[in-house]
Write a protein that holds these residues in place. Structure first.
Motif, PDB file in Angstrom:
ATOM      1  N   VAL A  68       0.874  -1.061   0.061  1.00  0.00           N
ATOM      2  CA  VAL A  68       0.088   0.008   0.114  1.00  0.00           C
ATOM      3  C   VAL A  68       0.794   1.264   0.076  1.00  0.00           C
ATOM      4  CG1 VAL A  68      -1.896   1.432   1.101  1.00  0.00           C
ATOM      5  CG2 VAL A  68      -2.095  -1.075   1.139  1.00  0.00           C
ATOM      6  N   ARG A  69       1.872   1.373   0.799  1.00  0.00           N
ATOM      7  CA  ARG A  69       2.736   2.286   0.668  1.00  0.00           C
ATOM      8  C   ARG A  69       3.391   2.670  -0.752  1.00  0.00           C
ATOM      9  NH1 ARG A  69       4.001   7.076   3.511  1.00  0.00           N
ATOM     10  NH2 ARG A  69       3.119   6.703   5.635  1.00  0.00           N
ATOM     11  N   ALA A  70       3.871   1.435  -1.278  1.00  0.00           N
ATOM     12  CA  ALA A  70       4.493   1.487  -2.547  1.00  0.00           C
ATOM     13  C   ALA A  70       3.482   2.068  -3.623  1.00  0.00           C
ATOM     14  CB  ALA A  70       4.830   0.122  -3.106  1.00  0.00           C
ATOM     15  N   ARG A  71       2.054   1.658  -3.461  1.00  0.00           N
ATOM     16  CA  ARG A  71       1.045   2.318  -4.459  1.00  0.00           C
ATOM     17  C   ARG A  71       1.080   3.861  -4.072  1.00  0.00           C
ATOM     18  NH1 ARG A  71      -1.126   2.895  -9.209  1.00  0.00           N
ATOM     19  NH2 ARG A  71      -3.378   3.138  -8.995  1.00  0.00           N
ATOM     20  N   LEU A  72       0.879   4.211  -2.650  1.00  0.00           N
ATOM     21  CA  LEU A  72       0.861   5.777  -2.500  1.00  0.00           C
ATOM     22  C   LEU A  72       1.989   6.431  -3.100  1.00  0.00           C
ATOM     23  CD1 LEU A  72       0.011   5.476   1.288  1.00  0.00           C
ATOM     24  CD2 LEU A  72      -1.563   6.522  -0.535  1.00  0.00           C
ATOM     25  N   THR A  73       3.131   5.916  -2.884  1.00  0.00           N
ATOM     26  CA  THR A  73       4.133   6.561  -3.705  1.00  0.00           C
ATOM     27  C   THR A  73       4.160   6.523  -5.313  1.00  0.00           C
ATOM     28  OG1 THR A  73       5.859   5.997  -2.052  1.00  0.00           O
ATOM     29  CG2 THR A  73       6.491   6.425  -4.104  1.00  0.00           C
ATOM     30  N   GLU A  74       3.616   5.481  -5.852  1.00  0.00           N
ATOM     31  CA  GLU A  74       3.391   5.535  -7.091  1.00  0.00           C
ATOM     32  C   GLU A  74       2.250   6.579  -7.715  1.00  0.00           C
ATOM     33  OE1 GLU A  74       1.027   2.385 -10.146  1.00  0.00           O
ATOM     34  OE2 GLU A  74       2.361   1.589  -8.499  1.00  0.00           O
ATOM     35  N   LEU A  75       1.266   6.802  -6.744  1.00  0.00           N
ATOM     36  CA  LEU A  75       0.271   7.878  -7.214  1.00  0.00           C
ATOM     37  C   LEU A  75       0.842   9.154  -6.965  1.00  0.00           C
ATOM     38  CD1 LEU A  75      -2.658   5.766  -5.692  1.00  0.00           C
ATOM     39  CD2 LEU A  75      -2.345   6.245  -8.179  1.00  0.00           C
ATOM     40  N   GLY A  76       1.944   9.298  -6.060  1.00  0.00           N
ATOM     41  CA  GLY A  76       2.263  10.621  -5.515  1.00  0.00           C
ATOM     42  C   GLY A  76       1.536  11.222  -4.660  1.00  0.00           C
ATOM     43  N   LEU A  77       0.978  10.365  -3.656  1.00  0.00           N
ATOM     44  CA  LEU A  77       0.317  10.693  -2.570  1.00  0.00           C
ATOM     45  C   LEU A  77       1.133  10.580  -1.274  1.00  0.00           C
ATOM     46  CD1 LEU A  77      -3.043   8.710  -3.397  1.00  0.00           C
ATOM     47  CD2 LEU A  77      -2.663  11.258  -3.719  1.00  0.00           C
ATOM     48  N   ILE A  78       0.848  11.624  -0.201  1.00  0.00           N
ATOM     49  CA  ILE A  78       1.483  11.862   1.122  1.00  0.00           C
ATOM     50  C   ILE A  78       0.524  11.527   2.229  1.00  0.00           C
ATOM     51  CG2 ILE A  78       2.949  13.201   2.372  1.00  0.00           C
ATOM     52  CD1 ILE A  78       3.930  14.351  -0.344  1.00  0.00           C
ATOM     53  N   LEU A  79       0.874  10.693   3.138  1.00  0.00           N
ATOM     54  CA  LEU A  79       0.209  10.934   4.468  1.00  0.00           C
ATOM     55  C   LEU A  79       0.645  11.897   5.100  1.00  0.00           C
ATOM     56  CD1 LEU A  79      -0.329   6.974   5.154  1.00  0.00           C
ATOM     57  CD2 LEU A  79      -1.534   8.553   3.658  1.00  0.00           C
ATOM     58  N   HIS A  80      -0.065  12.833   5.580  1.00  0.00           N
ATOM     59  CA  HIS A  80       0.385  14.130   6.402  1.00  0.00           C
ATOM     60  C   HIS A  80       0.075  14.058   7.521  1.00  0.00           C
ATOM     61  CE1 HIS A  80       0.996  16.434   2.548  1.00  0.00           C
ATOM     62  NE2 HIS A  80      -0.307  15.836   2.009  1.00  0.00           N
ATOM     63  N   SER A 118     -13.460   9.303  -1.903  1.00  0.00           N
ATOM     64  CA  SER A 118     -13.709   7.925  -2.693  1.00  0.00           C
ATOM     65  C   SER A 118     -12.486   7.800  -3.627  1.00  0.00           C
ATOM     66  CB  SER A 118     -15.070   7.932  -3.198  1.00  0.00           C
ATOM     67  OG  SER A 118     -16.093   7.841  -2.187  1.00  0.00           O
ATOM     68  N   ARG A 119     -12.289   8.565  -4.230  1.00  0.00           N
ATOM     69  CA  ARG A 119     -11.249   8.372  -5.468  1.00  0.00           C
ATOM     70  C   ARG A 119      -9.921   7.928  -4.861  1.00  0.00           C
ATOM     71  NH1 ARG A 119     -11.267   5.924  -9.345  1.00  0.00           N
ATOM     72  NH2 ARG A 119     -13.246   6.827  -9.519  1.00  0.00           N
ATOM     73  N   VAL A 120      -9.398   8.404  -3.944  1.00  0.00           N
ATOM     74  CA  VAL A 120      -8.131   8.274  -3.178  1.00  0.00           C
ATOM     75  C   VAL A 120      -8.423   6.601  -2.872  1.00  0.00           C
ATOM     76  CG1 VAL A 120      -6.836   8.518  -1.148  1.00  0.00           C
ATOM     77  CG2 VAL A 120      -7.526  10.593  -2.366  1.00  0.00           C
ATOM     78  N   LEU A 121      -9.375   6.266  -2.154  1.00  0.00           N
ATOM     79  CA  LEU A 121      -9.581   5.003  -1.707  1.00  0.00           C
ATOM     80  C   LEU A 121      -9.500   3.894  -3.009  1.00  0.00           C
ATOM     81  CD1 LEU A 121     -12.029   5.639   1.273  1.00  0.00           C
ATOM     82  CD2 LEU A 121      -9.372   5.259   1.256  1.00  0.00           C
ATOM     83  N   ALA A 122     -10.132   4.505  -3.950  1.00  0.00           N
ATOM     84  CA  ALA A 122     -10.310   3.402  -5.233  1.00  0.00           C
ATOM     85  C   ALA A 122      -9.027   3.373  -5.864  1.00  0.00           C
ATOM     86  CB  ALA A 122     -11.248   4.011  -5.935  1.00  0.00           C
ATOM     87  N   ASP A 123      -8.311   4.507  -5.842  1.00  0.00           N
ATOM     88  CA  ASP A 123      -7.025   4.590  -6.483  1.00  0.00           C
ATOM     89  C   ASP A 123      -5.980   3.853  -6.068  1.00  0.00           C
ATOM     90  OD1 ASP A 123      -8.048   6.069  -8.639  1.00  0.00           O
ATOM     91  OD2 ASP A 123      -7.013   8.016  -7.885  1.00  0.00           O
ATOM     92  N   VAL A 124      -5.912   3.784  -4.423  1.00  0.00           N
ATOM     93  CA  VAL A 124      -5.001   3.188  -3.592  1.00  0.00           C
ATOM     94  C   VAL A 124      -5.058   1.630  -3.512  1.00  0.00           C
ATOM     95  CG1 VAL A 124      -3.952   2.993  -1.245  1.00  0.00           C
ATOM     96  CG2 VAL A 124      -4.372   5.179  -2.465  1.00  0.00           C
ATOM     97  N   PHE A 125      -6.641   1.146  -3.345  1.00  0.00           N
ATOM     98  CA  PHE A 125      -6.656  -0.118  -2.896  1.00  0.00           C
ATOM     99  C   PHE A 125      -7.537  -1.120  -4.121  1.00  0.00           C
ATOM    100  CE2 PHE A 125      -6.768   2.032   1.173  1.00  0.00           C
ATOM    101  CZ  PHE A 125      -5.995   1.020   1.994  1.00  0.00           C
ATOM    102  N   GLY A 126      -7.678  -0.389  -5.304  1.00  0.00           N
ATOM    103  CA  GLY A 126      -8.298  -1.132  -6.326  1.00  0.00           C
ATOM    104  C   GLY A 126      -9.662  -1.506  -5.923  1.00  0.00           C
ATOM    105  N   GLU A 127     -10.339  -2.753  -6.488  1.00  0.00           N
ATOM    106  CA  GLU A 127     -11.456  -2.956  -6.215  1.00  0.00           C
ATOM    107  C   GLU A 127     -11.716  -3.372  -4.694  1.00  0.00           C
ATOM    108  OE1 GLU A 127     -14.135  -4.154  -7.953  1.00  0.00           O
ATOM    109  OE2 GLU A 127     -13.089  -3.029  -9.366  1.00  0.00           O
TER     110      GLU A 127
END
Length: 156
Positions: free
Chosen positions: A7-19, A118-127
């Motif tokens: 999941v951390r790898a996917r966040l990085t791939e998407l350019g998302l940061i946990l603030h 919702s888009r963040v969760l779908a993008d990060v976790f897929g189905e």
């Protein structure tokens, strides 16, 4: 926390940061884990401890600003979940997202705002990121925030 995993790898791939995490005040918990379910306390759009979106939709906040704020709320929910669970990889399914939108009485686009989360969760976790959801308009939110999000997830 947060030193690897899919999941951390996917966040990085998407350019998302946990603030976060931005835990609530005592005696509240940021996350309660019970019988395979984890539920977060409401998360506001905070970055570096500062609220990034104040006001009300239909007044001083645009739908686009609200959508971006909802995305930040979702990321903050993931941040507190990561601390509580030790790894976001323990999340097997996003179950429910509840989004609260501070809005004027004549504003009716709460779902468009909460779509940011919702888009963040779908993008990060897929189905596994597909979820049930409520998008609720309210008169005001804590600390003047425009959006607040709660998340319920299944964990292993």
């Amino acid at each position: 926390m947060g030193d690897g995993g899919r999941v951390r790898a996917r966040l990085t791939e998407l350019g998302l940061i946990l603030h976060g995490p931005h835990p609530p005040h005592d005696p509240l918990d940021a996350v309660v884990v019970h019988e395979g379910v984890a539920r977060t306390s409401g998360q506001l759009p905070r970055i570096a401890g500062e609220l990034t979106c104040l006001g009300r939709l239909g007044d001083t906040v645009s739908v686009e600003e609200g959508r971006d704020a909802a995305a930040v709320c979702a990321l903050n929910a993931l941040a507190v979940l990561e601390v509580a669970l030790g790894s976001l990889d323990r999340i097997t399914r996003v179950l429910t997202l509840t989004g609260y939108v501070a809005s004027t009485p004549d504003f009716h686009r709460q779902p468009d705002v909460v779509d940011g989360a919702s888009r963040v969760l779908a993008d990060v976790f897929g189905e596994a990121g597909r979820h049930t959801r409520s998008a609720i308009g309210v008169a005001s939110l804590p600390r003047g925030g425009a959006v607040e999000v709660e998340l319920v997830v299944a964990v292993d």
